[in-house]
Design a protein around this motif. Structure first.
Motif, PDB file in Angstrom:
ATOM      1  N   GLN A 172       0.833  -1.209   0.000  1.00 39.20           N
ATOM      2  CA  GLN A 172       0.000   0.000   0.000  1.00 39.20           C
ATOM      3  C   GLN A 172       0.867   1.259   0.000  1.00 39.20           C
ATOM      4  O   GLN A 172       0.566   2.236  -0.691  1.00 39.20           O
ATOM      5  N   CYS A 173       1.953   1.234   0.768  1.00 37.66           N
ATOM      6  CA  CYS A 173       2.857   2.386   0.836  1.00 37.66           C
ATOM      7  C   CYS A 173       3.473   2.659  -0.534  1.00 37.66           C
ATOM      8  O   CYS A 173       3.515   3.812  -0.996  1.00 37.66           O
ATOM      9  N   LEU A 174       3.935   1.614  -1.214  1.00 34.03           N
ATOM     10  CA  LEU A 174       4.542   1.780  -2.530  1.00 34.03           C
ATOM     11  C   LEU A 174       3.528   2.302  -3.546  1.00 34.03           C
ATOM     12  O   LEU A 174       3.821   3.203  -4.343  1.00 34.03           O
ATOM     13  N   SER A 175       2.331   1.749  -3.519  1.00 36.52           N
ATOM     14  CA  SER A 175       1.312   2.137  -4.499  1.00 36.52           C
ATOM     15  C   SER A 175       0.901   3.596  -4.346  1.00 36.52           C
ATOM     16  O   SER A 175       0.643   4.291  -5.334  1.00 36.52           O
ATOM     17  N   THR A 176       0.860   4.073  -3.098  1.00 42.57           N
ATOM     18  CA  THR A 176       0.379   5.429  -2.853  1.00 42.57           C
ATOM     19  C   THR A 176       1.472   6.473  -2.971  1.00 42.57           C
ATOM     20  O   THR A 176       1.279   7.525  -3.588  1.00 42.57           O
ATOM     21  N   TRP A 177       2.659   6.186  -2.386  1.00 37.13           N
ATOM     22  CA  TRP A 177       3.647   7.240  -2.208  1.00 37.13           C
ATOM     23  C   TRP A 177       4.802   7.222  -3.199  1.00 37.13           C
ATOM     24  O   TRP A 177       5.493   8.225  -3.334  1.00 37.13           O
ATOM     25  N   PHE A 178       5.027   6.116  -3.910  1.00 36.14           N
ATOM     26  CA  PHE A 178       6.056   6.162  -4.942  1.00 36.14           C
ATOM     27  C   PHE A 178       5.680   7.156  -6.048  1.00 36.14           C
ATOM     28  O   PHE A 178       6.512   7.967  -6.477  1.00 36.14           O
ATOM     29  N   PRO A 179       4.420   7.152  -6.520  1.00 35.82           N
ATOM     30  CA  PRO A 179       4.050   8.153  -7.543  1.00 35.82           C
ATOM     31  C   PRO A 179       4.113   9.588  -7.026  1.00 35.82           C
ATOM     32  O   PRO A 179       4.310  10.527  -7.791  1.00 35.82           O
ATOM     33  N   MET A 180       3.932   9.764  -5.702  1.00 37.90           N
ATOM     34  CA  MET A 180       3.916  11.122  -5.148  1.00 37.90           C
ATOM     35  C   MET A 180       5.294  11.757  -5.129  1.00 37.90           C
ATOM     36  O   MET A 180       5.414  12.983  -5.026  1.00 37.90           O
ATOM     37  N   MET A 181       6.347  10.937  -5.216  1.00 30.98           N
ATOM     38  CA  MET A 181       7.703  11.485  -5.139  1.00 30.98           C
ATOM     39  C   MET A 181       7.956  12.513  -6.236  1.00 30.98           C
ATOM     40  O   MET A 181       8.580  13.552  -5.995  1.00 30.98           O
ATOM     41  N   SER A 182       7.477  12.243  -7.418  1.00 31.86           N
ATOM     42  CA  SER A 182       7.707  13.175  -8.538  1.00 31.86           C
ATOM     43  C   SER A 182       6.822  14.407  -8.450  1.00 31.86           C
ATOM     44  O   SER A 182       7.077  15.408  -9.131  1.00 31.86           O
ATOM     45  N   ARG A 183       5.780  14.360  -7.601  1.00 29.12           N
ATOM     46  CA  ARG A 183       4.868  15.498  -7.473  1.00 29.12           C
ATOM     47  C   ARG A 183       5.218  16.407  -6.304  1.00 29.12           C
ATOM     48  O   ARG A 183       4.579  17.443  -6.102  1.00 29.12           O
ATOM     49  N   GLU A 184       6.204  15.995  -5.487  1.00 26.20           N
ATOM     50  CA  GLU A 184       6.596  16.845  -4.366  1.00 26.20           C
ATOM     51  C   GLU A 184       7.247  18.124  -4.892  1.00 26.20           C
ATOM     52  O   GLU A 184       7.694  18.190  -6.047  1.00 26.20           O
ATOM     53  N   ASP A 185       7.308  19.119  -4.049  1.00 30.09           N
ATOM     54  CA  ASP A 185       7.931  20.392  -4.419  1.00 30.09           C
ATOM     55  C   ASP A 185       9.038  20.710  -3.413  1.00 30.09           C
ATOM     56  O   ASP A 185       8.756  21.113  -2.290  1.00 30.09           O
ATOM     57  N   PRO A 186      10.303  20.482  -3.791  1.00 29.47           N
ATOM     58  CA  PRO A 186      10.806  19.999  -5.084  1.00 29.47           C
ATOM     59  C   PRO A 186      10.641  18.484  -5.220  1.00 29.47           C
ATOM     60  O   PRO A 186      10.496  17.781  -4.216  1.00 29.47           O
ATOM     61  N   PRO A 187      10.683  17.949  -6.458  1.00 30.59           N
ATOM     62  CA  PRO A 187      10.538  16.500  -6.664  1.00 30.59           C
ATOM     63  C   PRO A 187      11.634  15.714  -5.946  1.00 30.59           C
ATOM     64  O   PRO A 187      12.765  16.184  -5.808  1.00 30.59           O
ATOM     65  N   ILE A 188      11.283  14.493  -5.527  1.00 28.42           N
ATOM     66  CA  ILE A 188      12.233  13.634  -4.823  1.00 28.42           C
ATOM     67  C   ILE A 188      12.956  12.759  -5.846  1.00 28.42           C
ATOM     68  O   ILE A 188      12.309  11.961  -6.543  1.00 28.42           O
ATOM     69  N   PRO A 189      14.280  12.875  -5.968  1.00 27.55           N
ATOM     70  CA  PRO A 189      15.006  12.061  -6.961  1.00 27.55           C
ATOM     71  C   PRO A 189      15.122  10.607  -6.514  1.00 27.55           C
ATOM     72  O   PRO A 189      15.291  10.312  -5.332  1.00 27.55           O
ATOM     73  N   LEU A 190      15.025   9.712  -7.471  1.00 28.87           N
ATOM     74  CA  LEU A 190      15.138   8.280  -7.205  1.00 28.87           C
ATOM     75  C   LEU A 190      16.612   7.898  -7.328  1.00 28.87           C
ATOM     76  O   LEU A 190      17.093   7.552  -8.411  1.00 28.87           O
ATOM     77  N   GLN A 191      17.321   7.929  -6.212  1.00 27.96           N
ATOM     78  CA  GLN A 191      18.747   7.636  -6.245  1.00 27.96           C
ATOM     79  C   GLN A 191      19.252   7.328  -4.839  1.00 27.96           C
ATOM     80  O   GLN A 191      18.537   7.525  -3.853  1.00 27.96           O
ATOM     81  N   GLY A 192      20.493   6.844  -4.771  1.00 29.85           N
ATOM     82  CA  GLY A 192      21.164   6.628  -3.500  1.00 29.85           C
ATOM     83  C   GLY A 192      20.448   5.655  -2.591  1.00 29.85           C
ATOM     84  O   GLY A 192      19.880   4.643  -3.021  1.00 29.85           O
ATOM     85  N   GLN A 193      20.455   5.968  -1.301  1.00 31.78           N
ATOM     86  CA  GLN A 193      19.869   5.090  -0.290  1.00 31.78           C
ATOM     87  C   GLN A 193      18.370   4.928  -0.487  1.00 31.78           C
ATOM     88  O   GLN A 193      17.799   3.863  -0.221  1.00 31.78           O
ATOM     89  N   LEU A 194      17.705   5.977  -0.954  1.00 27.66           N
ATOM     90  CA  LEU A 194      16.263   5.894  -1.181  1.00 27.66           C
ATOM     91  C   LEU A 194      15.950   4.818  -2.217  1.00 27.66           C
ATOM     92  O   LEU A 194      14.991   4.043  -2.056  1.00 27.66           O
ATOM     93  N   LEU A 195      16.744   4.745  -3.274  1.00 31.43           N
ATOM     94  CA  LEU A 195      16.539   3.729  -4.304  1.00 31.43           C
ATOM     95  C   LEU A 195      16.660   2.330  -3.710  1.00 31.43           C
ATOM     96  O   LEU A 195      15.832   1.444  -3.996  1.00 31.43           O
ATOM     97  N   GLN A 196      17.665   2.110  -2.859  1.00 30.08           N
ATOM     98  CA  GLN A 196      17.844   0.799  -2.226  1.00 30.08           C
ATOM     99  C   GLN A 196      16.666   0.465  -1.307  1.00 30.08           C
ATOM    100  O   GLN A 196      16.166  -0.666  -1.304  1.00 30.08           O
ATOM    101  N   ASP A 197      16.216   1.461  -0.533  1.00 29.11           N
ATOM    102  CA  ASP A 197      15.096   1.215   0.390  1.00 29.11           C
ATOM    103  C   ASP A 197      13.829   0.829  -0.367  1.00 29.11           C
ATOM    104  O   ASP A 197      13.064  -0.046   0.062  1.00 29.11           O
ATOM    105  N   ILE A 198      13.580   1.490  -1.505  1.00 26.56           N
ATOM    106  CA  ILE A 198      12.388   1.178  -2.294  1.00 26.56           C
ATOM    107  C   ILE A 198      12.476  -0.245  -2.849  1.00 26.56           C
ATOM    108  O   ILE A 198      11.485  -0.992  -2.851  1.00 26.56           O
TER     109      ILE A 198
END
Length: 479
Positions: free
Chosen positions: A417-443
């Motif tokens: 549920q967390c992935l379905s809801t909040w992964f798409p929201m990363m690109s809509r944040e201000d500023p957008p959240i880049p998919l890289q580094g530790q965040l990429l591994q956690d996802i």
């Protein structure tokens, strides 16, 4: 001294009269109101004024109303001594205008009409006195202190960094860019307590057997007595909050009482640090009621000196105390405690909303982590959604912790549920959240938790939501 403005002369007199009656009935004080007319006296003077005006109009004369004894526009209510000083002092013979100067606390309420307040301008008059007193204190501090200013600043900013995590020194403040990391570490204080830490703090207050303690005492040789006392409190807080057995809460309370008795300035931040330290478990794993009562006494003292204790930091400490799990001994107790923790979280959030407590992004993030760890997911999401609504955009650190908490939880459906809801929201944040580094591994880890067979499904050409996220992560890694 409290200065206030009334809407009219009648409002001025009624307000002063009711204030005096309230002070007498509720607090058993004996206020004196200079300039306040009694109810009957006011009526008599108003009648006489009306009679003079009527006679003057009949004879064609003019009445001078500049000072009729009624419309003075200024009432001074001296409530007297409301609190005795912490240390009995001999009364001085100097007179300050509201009685002989003592070490006690006296309250005076100056009440004006708008025109009279602008004319008298008490704020400017007293500001000069306060500025002069501040300059005298600075001169005394310069005379008594022999250490260079730069050295004293360095002492407050860098001390203890070699034994504490980055940003957790005695005088430091957390880095705003790592709010969530700060939140996570503050909810796991024992993770910093190790043998190196125990060794560096020695055998307790007064010990100078370690390099750190020798440097600590060296730095204190050139500072004022007030700075020594404050630094000692900070050292005790650091040691006790990490459950060092050689430092006691009783010693911390003695140090705090000494500072208040000497009239030293206790900052709000230090006061809250003392309260938080008193609410940590003792090395035995228990938190006696005596510690809770002492913490409430400190909060009461802070409120008396004007500190706003209705803030998210205080509610955070209250929630931390009411949601302990160290005394759970059976599965039944665990379920009961879990329900109790959820109820406590609900009440805390409800009080924050009801009392309109100012939103503190850093404290909100700390509370979020505690709510999640106590399985109060509804409370967690409520604060998570509030962040951008209160001018605190969600950051990379926020999303790293979001997915890390779900990984630690190990719940497959919640991870999905967390992935379905909040992964798409990363690109809509201000500023957008880049998919890289530790965040990429956690996802990636969170996807594997949500669907352990995700790699096989992707190889088979699956187009499910998790498969699309996995492919995007793999493309990013390859790039």
């Amino acid at each position: 001294m409290i200065i206030g403005t009334a809407r009219s002369v009648k409002h001025l007199n009624v307000s002063a009269d009711r204030l005096c009656r309230w002070l007498r009935s509720t607090w058993k004080l004996s206020p004196y109101a200079d300039g306040l007319l009694g109810r009957n006296e006011l009526k008599i003077k108003l009648r006489r004024k009306a009679r003079r005006a009527r006679i003057a109009s009949q004879t064609g004369a003019m009445v001078d109303d500049k000072d009729d004894g009624i419309t003075t526009g200024w009432i001074c209510v001296n409530a007297g001594v409301v609190e005795k000083g912490p240390v009995p002092q001999q009364e001085m013979q100097n007179f300050e205008g509201f009685g002989h100067i003592t070490g006690d606390t006296r309250v005076v309420v100056q009440m004006f009409t708008e025109e009279k307040r602008a004319e008298v301008d008490l704020e400017v008059l007293w500001q000069k006195t306060l500025d002069r007193d501040k300059r005298e204190k600075q001169k005394r501090a310069e005379v008594t202190s022999t250490a260079p200013l730069e050295e004293r600043r360095r002492f407050h900013s860098s001390l203890t960094l070699r034994i504490l995590p980055t940003g957790q020194g005695l005088g430091s403040t957390p880095n705003p860019s790592s709010n969530l990391d700060s939140a996570f570490t503050q909810t796991h204080p024992n993770s910093f307590f190790n043998e190196d830490f125990r060794y560096e703090l020695g055998q307790g207050p007064g010990d100078a057997s370690t390099l750190f303690l020798r440097q600590f005492l060296e730095q204190l040789t050139g500072v004022s007595a007030e700075e020594k006392a404050i630094s000692n409190i900070k050292l005790l807080c650091v040691a006790i909050s990490r459950q060092h057995p050689a430092y006691s809460k009783e010693g911390l309370l003695e140090a705090f009482d000494y500072c208040t008795a000497m009239g030293y300035s206790i900052s709000d931040e230090l006061g809250f640090q003392v309260v938080s330290t008193l609410l940590t478990e003792r090395p035995t794993g228990l938190l006696p009621d005596k510690d809770k009562e002492t913490a409430l006494d400190i909060l009461e003292y802070l409120s008396f000196q004007g500190t706003d204790v209705l803030n998210m930091k205080v509610f955070n400490m209250i929630y931390k105390v009411t949601t302990r799990v160290s005394d759970v001994t059976s599965p039944e107790d665990a379920q009961e405690r879990l329900a109790s923790n959820k109820a406590a979280g609900l009440r805390i959030l409800r009080m924050i909303d009801m009392l309109q407590v100012p939103f503190d992004p850093e404290q909100a993030r700390i509370l979020m982590v505690r709510l999640f760890q106590n399985q109060d997911y509804e409370g967690f999401w409520k604060l998570w959604r509030k962040l951008p609504l209160n001018d605190s955009p969600r950051t990379v650190a926020d999303y790293e912790l979001l997915f890390r908490l779900h990984i630690d939880l190990g719940d497959q459906s919640r991870a999905h549920q967390c992935l379905s809801t909040w992964f798409p929201m990363m690109s809509r944040e201000d500023p957008p959240i880049p998919l890289q580094g530790q965040l990429l591994q956690d996802i990636r880890y969170c996807i594997i938790l949500a669907d352990p067979e995700i790699e096989d499904k992707v190889a088979d050409g699956s187009t499910c939501h998790l498969a699309r996220i996995w492919r995007e992560c793999e493309r990013t890694r390859a790039a």
